[in-house]
Enzyme design. Structure first.
Site, PDB file in Angstrom:
ATOM      1  N   ARG A  29       0.830  -1.215   0.000  1.00 44.23           N
ATOM      2  CA  ARG A  29       0.000   0.000   0.000  1.00 44.23           C
ATOM      3  C   ARG A  29       0.864   1.266   0.000  1.00 44.23           C
ATOM      4  O   ARG A  29       0.492   2.266  -0.609  1.00 44.23           O
ATOM      5  CB  ARG A  29      -0.902   0.021   1.232  1.00 44.23           C
ATOM      6  CG  ARG A  29      -2.116  -0.855   1.070  1.00 44.23           C
ATOM      7  CD  ARG A  29      -3.006  -0.760   2.276  1.00 44.23           C
ATOM      8  NE  ARG A  29      -4.284  -1.393   2.002  1.00 44.23           N
ATOM      9  CZ  ARG A  29      -5.159  -1.749   2.940  1.00 44.23           C
ATOM     10  NH1 ARG A  29      -4.883  -1.510   4.203  1.00 44.23           N
ATOM     11  NH2 ARG A  29      -6.302  -2.309   2.618  1.00 44.23           N
ATOM     12  N   LYS A 188     -14.765 -16.511   5.472  1.00 47.15           N
ATOM     13  CA  LYS A 188     -16.199 -16.439   5.736  1.00 47.15           C
ATOM     14  C   LYS A 188     -17.066 -16.155   4.530  1.00 47.15           C
ATOM     15  O   LYS A 188     -16.796 -15.240   3.763  1.00 47.15           O
ATOM     16  CB  LYS A 188     -16.432 -15.316   6.749  1.00 47.15           C
ATOM     17  CG  LYS A 188     -15.935 -15.633   8.136  1.00 47.15           C
ATOM     18  CD  LYS A 188     -16.649 -14.714   9.091  1.00 47.15           C
ATOM     19  CE  LYS A 188     -15.823 -14.305  10.262  1.00 47.15           C
ATOM     20  NZ  LYS A 188     -16.163 -12.948  10.677  1.00 47.15           N
ATOM     21  N   GLY A 338      -5.853  -7.597   0.461  1.00 48.45           N
ATOM     22  CA  GLY A 338      -5.691  -8.394   1.670  1.00 48.45           C
ATOM     23  C   GLY A 338      -4.875  -9.656   1.463  1.00 48.45           C
ATOM     24  O   GLY A 338      -3.752  -9.613   0.976  1.00 48.45           O
ATOM     25  N   GLY A 361     -11.830  -4.311   2.345  1.00 43.44           N
ATOM     26  CA  GLY A 361     -13.257  -4.144   2.642  1.00 43.44           C
ATOM     27  C   GLY A 361     -13.929  -3.158   1.693  1.00 43.44           C
ATOM     28  O   GLY A 361     -15.056  -3.375   1.249  1.00 43.44           O
TER      29      GLY A 361
HETATM   30  P1  AMP Z   1     -10.636 -13.517   4.371  1.00 41.94           P
HETATM   31  O1  AMP Z   1     -10.094 -12.390   5.196  1.00 41.94           O
HETATM   32  O2  AMP Z   1     -12.084 -13.774   4.607  1.00 41.94           O
HETATM   33  O3  AMP Z   1     -10.272 -13.404   2.908  1.00 41.94           O
HETATM   34  O4  AMP Z   1      -9.928 -14.827   4.936  1.00 41.94           O
HETATM   35  C1  AMP Z   1      -8.559 -15.080   4.838  1.00 41.94           C
HETATM   36  C2  AMP Z   1      -8.214 -16.177   5.792  1.00 41.94           C
HETATM   37  O5  AMP Z   1      -8.987 -17.316   5.495  1.00 41.94           O
HETATM   38  C3  AMP Z   1      -6.781 -16.625   5.729  1.00 41.94           C
HETATM   39  O6  AMP Z   1      -6.131 -16.256   6.917  1.00 41.94           O
HETATM   40  C4  AMP Z   1      -6.863 -18.144   5.602  1.00 41.94           C
HETATM   41  O7  AMP Z   1      -5.999 -18.825   6.472  1.00 41.94           O
HETATM   42  C5  AMP Z   1      -8.291 -18.427   5.977  1.00 41.94           C
HETATM   43  N1  AMP Z   1      -8.801 -19.660   5.365  1.00 41.94           N
HETATM   44  C6  AMP Z   1      -8.815 -19.996   4.080  1.00 41.94           C
HETATM   45  N2  AMP Z   1      -9.302 -21.236   3.921  1.00 41.94           N
HETATM   46  C7  AMP Z   1      -9.625 -21.703   5.134  1.00 41.94           C
HETATM   47  C8  AMP Z   1     -10.160 -22.921   5.611  1.00 41.94           C
HETATM   48  N3  AMP Z   1     -10.464 -23.920   4.786  1.00 41.94           N
HETATM   49  N4  AMP Z   1     -10.339 -23.046   6.945  1.00 41.94           N
HETATM   50  C9  AMP Z   1     -10.018 -22.061   7.787  1.00 41.94           C
HETATM   51  N5  AMP Z   1      -9.518 -20.872   7.393  1.00 41.94           N
HETATM   52  C10 AMP Z   1      -9.313 -20.695   6.076  1.00 41.94           C
END
Ligand code: AMP
Length: 383
Positions: A29, A188, A338, A361
């Site tokens: 960034r 999520k 991210g 975000g």
């Molecule tokens: P996000 O911020 O929602 O894009 O999530 C990113 C995070 O999702 C990373 O830190 C990954 O370690 C986690 N992640 C990806 N796949 C999985 C999974 N199958 N189970 C748990 N965490 C996950």
């Protein structure tokens, strides 16, 4: 719009980067924020950056922007003067001490007026300056003083980085569905549900990996063991899959699983082989092949979120292979910030992607169709 001399320029950037023990861990960034600094210096007396960092409660030493000024100085090979507050009566005099100088003020959120979008704070912040540039796309979804209220007090523009982000995300919104694939991962489903609902009718194909795929798989009645799942969103997942557009969705068919994430022990299984204590932590080889096949037939790809727990080497296979595949494809690739940026840095290089967003975000909210308080509220600065 350009102007001959912008005087003392105040530029709101998004310098919210990970820092540990005074060291910047990821300068993406920062690099993007200083990309056109020379052009800006040519048309101004001084350039002063402002940004937030983290979510401080009052003043927190660990969230000072000082390490960022050090990193900027290194990247620019010139001294970036750090001013350790942001409302100093003396700032105007400090700016005079260095012809064409570059300055950085302390974390905006050390003043609570920032997040309250406070009129008085905005006015004091603006006082030493002539021109304001909003170039913090990653913070443009916040109705804060340094984004919104400040515009009432200075000659204000939308900066080039911010305009570029909007232009690229508009490509995602306007692309024809014949050739457009979205690939989503990350933890999520709830974070990306609104985006899926809005974009699914406009695209050809949606590939889902990461933790979020398990809510869909459970909605389809599969045993997902102990994998991440948001039970409260199973109904939403079902509705999406049941809709006509749900046919465009491809879910993983094989996985890397473990019994505990800390053990780093990996076992590869088919979807039908989940035991109750298996945690899905990566997509498997067959899924990678299927995803690559679909991606290779696309002309435009939007990617957001890792395919597994990529921070752990043993669980990074899917994210690594997908990153490398997109990097080598003859496609127009847009990546939402991210963790996807960290994955690219780890497994490929940022230059191999057409656009990598600095806004996490904010890019998701923009693509969901939300009106962001800081987007397109000022005239574009062309330099
Ligand atoms: P996000 O911020 O929602 O894009 O999530 C990113 C995070 O999702 C990373 O830190 C990954 O370690 C986690 N992640 C990806 N796949 C999985 C999974 N199958 N189970 C748990 N965490 C996950």
């Amino acid at each position: 719009m350009t102007s001959k001399n912008l005087g003392n320029v105040l530029i709101r950037s998004d310098l919210n980067v990970p820092i540990s023990n005074g060291t910047v861990l990821d300068n993406f960034r920062i690099k993007k924020s200083i990309e056109y600094i020379e052009e800006l210096q040519n048309i101004s007396s001084s350039v002063t950056f402002i940004s937030h960092l983290g979510r401080p409660k009052g003043t927190e030493e660990s969230l000072s922007l000082k390490p960022i000024s050090d990193e900027m100085s290194k990247l620019l090979n010139q001294d970036v003067v750090f001013i350790n507050n942001n409302l100093d009566e003396d700032i105007k005099n400090i700016l005079k001490t260095k012809e064409k100088g570059i300055f950085l003020l302390e974390n905006l959120r050390f003043n609570e007026g920032e997040i309250r979008n406070d009129e008085k704070f905005a006015k004091s912040l603006a006082r030493p300056f002539d021109t304001y540039i909003l170039d913090a796309f990653g913070a443009s979804h916040r109705e804060h003083a340094s984004i919104v209220k400040i515009g009432d007090h200075l000659n204000s523009f939308q900066g080039p980085l911010m305009s570029k982000e909007i232009e690229e995300l508009d490509k995602v919104l306007n692309v024809s569905n014949e050739d457009f694939t979205i690939i989503l991962g990350g933890a999520k489903l709830s974070d990306k549900l609104a985006l899926i609902k809005r974009l699914l009718p406009r695209i050809n194909s949606l590939l889902i990996g990461g933790g979020m795929c398990f809510t869909f798989l459970k909605a389809l009645g599969h045993n997902i063991g102990n994998s991440l799942c948001e039970d409260e969103f199973i109904e939403s997942a079902k509705e999406i899959l049941d809709s006509a557009d749900g046919k465009k969705i491809t879910l993983p068919i094989d996985f890397g699983v473990t019994k505990t994430i800390d053990s780093h022990a990996r076992n590869d299984i088919q979807l039908s082989q989940f035991s109750d204590d298996d945690i899905g932590v990566d997509i498997g080889k067959e899924t990678v092949n299927i995803f690559q096949e679909i991606l290779s037939k696309s002309r435009t790809i939007f990617w957001n979120g890792p395919m597994g727990v990529f921070e752990v080497d043993e669980f990074s296979y899917g994210t690594k292979e997908i990153t490398k595949a997109i990097a080598e494809m003859e496609v127009y690739s847009i990546v939402g910030g991210g963790d996807s940026v960290s994955a690219i840095n780890k497994f490929s290089s940022l230059e191999k992607f057409n656009h990598v967003s600095t806004g996490g975000g904010a890019s998701l909210e923009y693509l969901e169709g939300k009106a962001l308080p800081g987007v397109n509220i000022y005239n574009q600065l062309i330099i």
